[in-house]
Design a protein around this motif. Sequence first.
Motif, PDB file in Angstrom:
ATOM      1  N   PRO A 178     -10.057   7.336   3.796  1.00  0.00           N
ATOM      2  CA  PRO A 178     -11.101   8.279   3.358  1.00  0.00           C
ATOM      3  C   PRO A 178     -12.432   7.553   3.123  1.00  0.00           C
ATOM      4  N   GLN A 182       0.832  -1.212   0.000  1.00  0.00           N
ATOM      5  CA  GLN A 182       0.000   0.000   0.000  1.00  0.00           C
ATOM      6  C   GLN A 182       0.863   1.257   0.000  1.00  0.00           C
ATOM      7  N   GLY A 210       0.665   3.865  -2.834  1.00  0.00           N
ATOM      8  CA  GLY A 210       0.255   5.182  -2.346  1.00  0.00           C
ATOM      9  C   GLY A 210       1.238   6.269  -2.762  1.00  0.00           C
ATOM     10  N   LEU A 211       2.536   5.961  -2.673  1.00  0.00           N
ATOM     11  CA  LEU A 211       3.539   6.965  -3.035  1.00  0.00           C
ATOM     12  C   LEU A 211       3.491   7.276  -4.528  1.00  0.00           C
TER      13      LEU A 211
HETATM   14  C1  HEM Z   1      -2.131   0.837   4.775  1.00  0.00           C
HETATM   15  C2  HEM Z   1      -2.036   2.021   4.241  1.00  0.00           C
HETATM   16  C3  HEM Z   1      -3.061   2.679   3.351  1.00  0.00           C
HETATM   17  C4  HEM Z   1      -4.386   2.403   3.169  1.00  0.00           C
HETATM   18  C5  HEM Z   1      -5.220   1.325   3.845  1.00  0.00           C
HETATM   19  C6  HEM Z   1      -4.885   3.359   2.211  1.00  0.00           C
HETATM   20  C7  HEM Z   1      -6.196   3.440   1.764  1.00  0.00           C
HETATM   21  C8  HEM Z   1      -6.664   4.336   0.836  1.00  0.00           C
HETATM   22  C9  HEM Z   1      -8.022   4.408   0.389  1.00  0.00           C
HETATM   23  C10 HEM Z   1      -9.137   3.492   0.857  1.00  0.00           C
HETATM   24  C11 HEM Z   1      -8.106   5.411  -0.514  1.00  0.00           C
HETATM   25  C12 HEM Z   1      -9.372   5.900  -1.241  1.00  0.00           C
HETATM   26  C13 HEM Z   1      -9.506   5.241  -2.580  1.00  0.00           C
HETATM   27  C14 HEM Z   1     -10.855   5.512  -3.172  1.00  0.00           C
HETATM   28  O1  HEM Z   1     -11.751   5.903  -2.438  1.00  0.00           O
HETATM   29  O2  HEM Z   1     -11.018   5.302  -4.378  1.00  0.00           O
HETATM   30  C15 HEM Z   1      -6.796   5.990  -0.633  1.00  0.00           C
HETATM   31  C16 HEM Z   1      -6.475   7.019  -1.483  1.00  0.00           C
HETATM   32  C17 HEM Z   1      -5.224   7.528  -1.624  1.00  0.00           C
HETATM   33  N1  HEM Z   1      -4.095   7.132  -0.946  1.00  0.00           N
HETATM   34 FE1  HEM Z   1      -3.969   5.693   0.439  1.00  0.00          FE
HETATM   35  N2  HEM Z   1      -3.868   4.193   1.827  1.00  0.00           N
HETATM   36  C18 HEM Z   1      -2.732   3.801   2.513  1.00  0.00           C
HETATM   37  C19 HEM Z   1      -1.500   4.374   2.448  1.00  0.00           C
HETATM   38  C20 HEM Z   1      -1.175   5.407   1.617  1.00  0.00           C
HETATM   39  C21 HEM Z   1       0.116   6.010   1.573  1.00  0.00           C
HETATM   40  C22 HEM Z   1       1.306   5.636   2.451  1.00  0.00           C
HETATM   41  C23 HEM Z   1       0.062   6.960   0.636  1.00  0.00           C
HETATM   42  C24 HEM Z   1       1.229   7.776   0.263  1.00  0.00           C
HETATM   43  C25 HEM Z   1       1.266   8.944   0.080  1.00  0.00           C
HETATM   44  C26 HEM Z   1      -1.283   7.000   0.082  1.00  0.00           C
HETATM   45  C27 HEM Z   1      -1.763   7.848  -0.902  1.00  0.00           C
HETATM   46  C28 HEM Z   1      -3.046   7.909  -1.360  1.00  0.00           C
HETATM   47  C29 HEM Z   1      -3.525   8.847  -2.376  1.00  0.00           C
HETATM   48  C30 HEM Z   1      -2.700   9.873  -3.101  1.00  0.00           C
HETATM   49  C31 HEM Z   1      -4.877   8.587  -2.543  1.00  0.00           C
HETATM   50  C32 HEM Z   1      -5.852   9.310  -3.517  1.00  0.00           C
HETATM   51  C33 HEM Z   1      -5.976   8.500  -4.796  1.00  0.00           C
HETATM   52  C34 HEM Z   1      -6.964   9.129  -5.766  1.00  0.00           C
HETATM   53  O3  HEM Z   1      -6.558   9.966  -6.545  1.00  0.00           O
HETATM   54  O4  HEM Z   1      -8.158   8.768  -5.701  1.00  0.00           O
HETATM   55  N3  HEM Z   1      -2.011   6.028   0.723  1.00  0.00           N
HETATM   56  N4  HEM Z   1      -5.927   5.317   0.210  1.00  0.00           N
END
Ligand code: HEM
Length: 145
Positions: free
Chosen positions: A133, A52, A56-57
């Motif tokens: 989120p 993740q 995510g990065l």
């Molecule tokens: C275990 C760790 C993580 C979990 C469970 C998680 C979970 C999520 C979830 C559920 C979403 C929403 C996706 C959607 O609604 O379509 C999201 C979006 C996002 N996450 Fe994470 N995340 C994690 C770690 C990270 C990390 C470390 C980053 C690094 C920066 C990151 C960056 C993002 C970004 C940029 C989005 C927005 C993506 C978009 O454009 O829709 N996430 N994440």
Amino acid sequence: MNSFLTSMHSGLRWVVLLLLIFSIFNAIVRRNTYEKKDRLLYMFTMVSMHIQLVIGLILYFFISEKVQFVEGWMKVKLYRFYGMEHLVGMILAIALVTIGHISSKKQTEAKSKHKRILIWYTIGLILILAFIPWPFRAGLLGNWF
Ligand code: HEM
């Protein structure tokens, strides 16, 4: 690529959450026995979070339109959440779970190995739940999958 990685990141949340819950449950019920399967479960849980982190990065730096460092971005809920809160909260959670995993491995007794997992993974789970989120959180444009 864009929607593929976003969907993968979104869907993987359920794998991370399930593995964390399994690990915590396992740490409670196994207590005095520690076998290879315990080590593997704890390791896969940590690895799922590292995956993740990598996805995510990539989203953060290259893909997501929800990360915008335009003027006054800290005042815009959506940009503040993805640009700072989600990043910091999740990296902290991943770091704590990694610390817990390493510290559990260093223990020699089964009981203390599970105890370390129980403590650190529970803190990690709480942080993750707080920084996802969720769709019911207004203004974050999150989905269930
Ligand atoms: C275990 C760790 C993580 C979990 C469970 C998680 C979970 C999520 C979830 C559920 C979403 C929403 C996706 C959607 O609604 O379509 C999201 C979006 C996002 N996450 Fe994470 N995340 C994690 C770690 C990270 C990390 C470390 C980053 C690094 C920066 C990151 C960056 C993002 C970004 C940029 C989005 C927005 C993506 C978009 O454009 O829709 N996430 N994440």
